[in-house]
Scaffold this active site. Structure first.
Site, PDB file in Angstrom:
ATOM      1  N   HIS A  23      31.804  53.697  74.220  1.00  0.00           N
ATOM      2  CA  HIS A  23      31.303  54.538  73.373  1.00  0.00           C
ATOM      3  C   HIS A  23      29.995  53.758  72.596  1.00  0.00           C
ATOM      4  O   HIS A  23      28.933  54.575  72.643  1.00  0.00           O
ATOM      5  CB  HIS A  23      32.272  55.081  72.300  1.00  0.00           C
ATOM      6  CG  HIS A  23      31.684  55.719  71.071  1.00  0.00           C
ATOM      7  ND1 HIS A  23      31.162  55.079  70.092  1.00  0.00           N
ATOM      8  CD2 HIS A  23      31.703  56.978  70.747  1.00  0.00           C
ATOM      9  CE1 HIS A  23      30.596  55.800  69.118  1.00  0.00           C
ATOM     10  NE2 HIS A  23      30.872  57.205  69.433  1.00  0.00           N
ATOM     11  N   ASN A  24      30.243  52.642  72.293  1.00  0.00           N
ATOM     12  CA  ASN A  24      29.193  52.079  71.568  1.00  0.00           C
ATOM     13  C   ASN A  24      28.113  51.876  72.511  1.00  0.00           C
ATOM     14  O   ASN A  24      26.754  51.575  72.047  1.00  0.00           O
ATOM     15  CB  ASN A  24      29.581  50.750  70.824  1.00  0.00           C
ATOM     16  CG  ASN A  24      30.357  51.164  69.693  1.00  0.00           C
ATOM     17  OD1 ASN A  24      30.896  52.505  69.360  1.00  0.00           O
ATOM     18  ND2 ASN A  24      30.527  50.071  68.740  1.00  0.00           N
TER      19      ASN A  24
ATOM     20  N   GLU B 210      26.137  54.819  72.719  1.00  0.00           N
ATOM     21  CA  GLU B 210      25.490  54.720  71.335  1.00  0.00           C
ATOM     22  C   GLU B 210      24.316  53.929  71.263  1.00  0.00           C
ATOM     23  O   GLU B 210      23.221  54.693  70.943  1.00  0.00           O
ATOM     24  CB  GLU B 210      26.529  54.276  70.204  1.00  0.00           C
ATOM     25  CG  GLU B 210      25.847  54.271  68.788  1.00  0.00           C
ATOM     26  CD  GLU B 210      26.938  53.661  68.021  1.00  0.00           C
ATOM     27  OE1 GLU B 210      27.955  54.017  67.645  1.00  0.00           O
ATOM     28  OE2 GLU B 210      26.711  52.596  67.415  1.00  0.00           O
TER      29      GLU B 210
ATOM     30  N   SER C   8      35.661  55.744  65.444  1.00  0.00           N
ATOM     31  CA  SER C   8      34.010  56.039  65.402  1.00  0.00           C
ATOM     32  C   SER C   8      33.927  57.155  64.262  1.00  0.00           C
ATOM     33  O   SER C   8      34.633  58.097  64.191  1.00  0.00           O
ATOM     34  CB  SER C   8      33.629  56.382  66.795  1.00  0.00           C
ATOM     35  OG  SER C   8      32.295  56.607  66.520  1.00  0.00           O
TER      36      SER C   8
ATOM     37  N   LYS D 268      36.385  52.706  73.123  1.00  0.00           N
ATOM     38  CA  LYS D 268      35.549  52.496  72.121  1.00  0.00           C
ATOM     39  C   LYS D 268      34.247  51.543  72.393  1.00  0.00           C
ATOM     40  O   LYS D 268      33.185  52.139  72.067  1.00  0.00           O
ATOM     41  CB  LYS D 268      36.033  52.071  71.129  1.00  0.00           C
ATOM     42  CG  LYS D 268      35.165  51.728  69.639  1.00  0.00           C
ATOM     43  CD  LYS D 268      34.788  52.970  69.245  1.00  0.00           C
ATOM     44  CE  LYS D 268      33.684  52.921  67.948  1.00  0.00           C
ATOM     45  NZ  LYS D 268      33.313  51.849  67.477  1.00  0.00           N
TER      46      LYS D 268
END
Ligand code: 6PG
Length: 479
Positions: A188-189, A192, A130, A185
């Protein structure tokens, strides 16, 4: 130059190119490969002075350029292109070699590929990366999965090229076996998306309810960025809001079509959460808000629907309202991280990954899109209590949210009265209130299920499953 490169990168679009340069700048010899060789040569021409590159044209040359065990990083599109590249290289590799997939792969694909390659003795290291283009070049946050053995070989290199947190520690950790890195990940997105949606709602409320201009809101975000909301996304929001369109002289944000796009990782976060039974309502609202924004026809057909016309507040009230919005944004942010970490914890249990939530929060402190001062506090919460059932059960966060809640509710009252949609703030507050509720209407749901389908229910005062004879004398039987 045979067998001299410590790492190879294939797929030299912007992320691959920048990662390759990052490795080279850190003193590693980097073999380069791309489907069209022109890109490989362009990289060497433009940036050859930055370090040691070995340009190769064929898959065989590329593999031969690598020292053993080979570390081969693929930076191509997720899905079929990744499978195609793996199929191209795997036959050329030997046991002990590593294929590092640095794309945004679905973790289930990573699990499948890891399993398939394991049979050949090849390590597939599904790795979340990222930080966008800039991060890839100057230090991303890196989330590798895969075998411990592969991490022992790769870890030191990844630590070197990764971002460093404010305390100097590298933003990389071995997340866990097979798909763990890509799962982390993915979430994480999802977070986000939620962060961006909440920031968007704060902006819209400051504009429509407080009556501020984009430039004034940029200043408010700049101030917020010096406090507990200090983060990359708040910082760039101020930049975007203060930007003026050169062609029209209007605020840039007013000349961009209000239809948000997405490539899919936020959607995956919600899909998987549904499968795992984890309530990620804030993240889901963020994904749905993007979808809704994209339905231009539906929106056009709905313009005449009746609702209040937002009436901006006076100057002194506006300033007080902005403070309330900060509280609402911060409280909602705590909730979306709570939901995201819950999903990681559930994924870890489901797939036996043993993910260390404290370590994950630590590597998100630098390099990645959601980097924020706040993550240091999450890390402290998990370090103090690794088995924390929920971030909201951490005393500091619970106190902060308690202090924010009156303003949070007031902001939602204002949004509702003035007809400004705030699905992220509202879903976060509903989650908070549902968690703290003594009784939920789920008891009624159970009654309804038992009525129409004899699905049974449990009682508060006795063990066992029960059914009421709804169509008969309504007596209760043990099921
Ligand atoms: C990152 C970003 C990166 C990418 C997103 C954007 O961590 O560097 O998350 O992976 O920008 O995939 O996703 P959308 O196109 O779906 O908004």
């Amino acid at each position: 130059m045979s067998n001299s490169a410590q790492i190879g990168v294939t797929g030299l679009a912007v992320m691959g190119r920048n990662l390759a340069r990052n490795f080279a700048r850190n003193g590693y010899t980097v073999a380069l490969h791309n489907r069209t060789a022109a890109r490989t040569h362009a990289l060497v021409e433009d940036f050859g002075h930055e370090g040691d590159f070995v340009a190769t044209e064929t898959a065989k040359e590329f593999v031969e350029a690598l020292e053993r065990p080979r570390r081969l990083m693929i930076m191509v599109k997720a899905g079929e292109p990744t499978d195609a590249v793996i199929q191209e290289f795997a036959p050329l590799l030997e046991p002990g070699d590593m294929i590092i997939d640095g794309g945004n792969a679905h973790f289930e694909d990573t699990r499948r590929r890891e399993r398939d390659l394991r049979g050949q003795g090849i390590h597939l290291v599904g790795t979340g990366v990222s930080g966008g283009e800039e991060g890839a070049l100057n230090g991303p946050s890196i989330m590798p999965g895969g075998s411990k053995e592969s991490y022992a070989s790769l870890g030191p290199m990844l630590e070197k090229i990764s971002a460093k947190a404010p305390d100097g520690s590298p933003c990389v950790t071995h997340c866990g076996p097979d798909g763990a890195g890509h799962f982390v990940k993915m979430v994480h997105n999802g977070i986000e998306y939620a962060d961006m949606q909440l920031i968007g709602e704060a902006y819209q409320l400051l504009r429509d309810v407080a009556g501020y201009s984009p430039a004034q809101i940029a200043d408010i975000f700049r101030t917020w960025n010096t406090g507990r909301l200090d983060s990359y996304l708040i910082e760039i929001t101020a930049e975007v809001l203060s930007h003026v369109d050169a062609a029209t002289g209007k605020p840039f944000v007013d000349v961009v079509q209000d239809r948000a796009e997405q490539k899919g990782t936020g959607r995956w976060t919600v899909q998987i959460a549904l499968d795992l039974g984890v309530p990620v309502s804030g993240i889901a609202e963020a994904v749905f808000a993007r979808s809704l924004s994209g339905h231009a026809d539906l929106r056009a057909a709905s313009r005449e629907l009746v609702g209040p016309q937002a009436k901006p507040l006076g100057e002194s009230e506006a300033a007080a309202f902005a403070d309330r919005v900060e509280q609402a944004l911060y409280a909602s942010k705590i909730v979306s991280y709570t939901q995201g970490f819950h999903e990681i914890s559930a994924g870890s249990d489901q797939y036996d990954w043993d993910i260390d939530l404290g370590a994950v929060s630590a590597i998100w402190r630098g390099g990645c899109i959601i980097r924020a001062a706040f993550l240091d506090r999450i890390r402290a919460a998990y370090d103090a209590r690794p088995d924390l059932p929920s971030l909201l059960s951490d005393e500091t966060f619970a106190q902060e949210i308690a202090a924010a809640q009156d303003d949070w509710r007031e902001v939602l009252v204002a949004a509702t009265r003035q007809g400004v949609p705030a699905p992220g703030f509202s879903a976060a507050l509903a989650y908070y209130d549902a968690l703290r509720a003594d009784r939920l209407p789920a008891a009624l749901t159970q009654g309804q299920r038992d009525f129409f389908g004899a699905h049974t229910y449990r009682r508060v005062d006795r063990e066992g499953s029960f059914h009421t004879l709804w169509g008969g004398d309504r007596s209760e039987v043990e099921a």
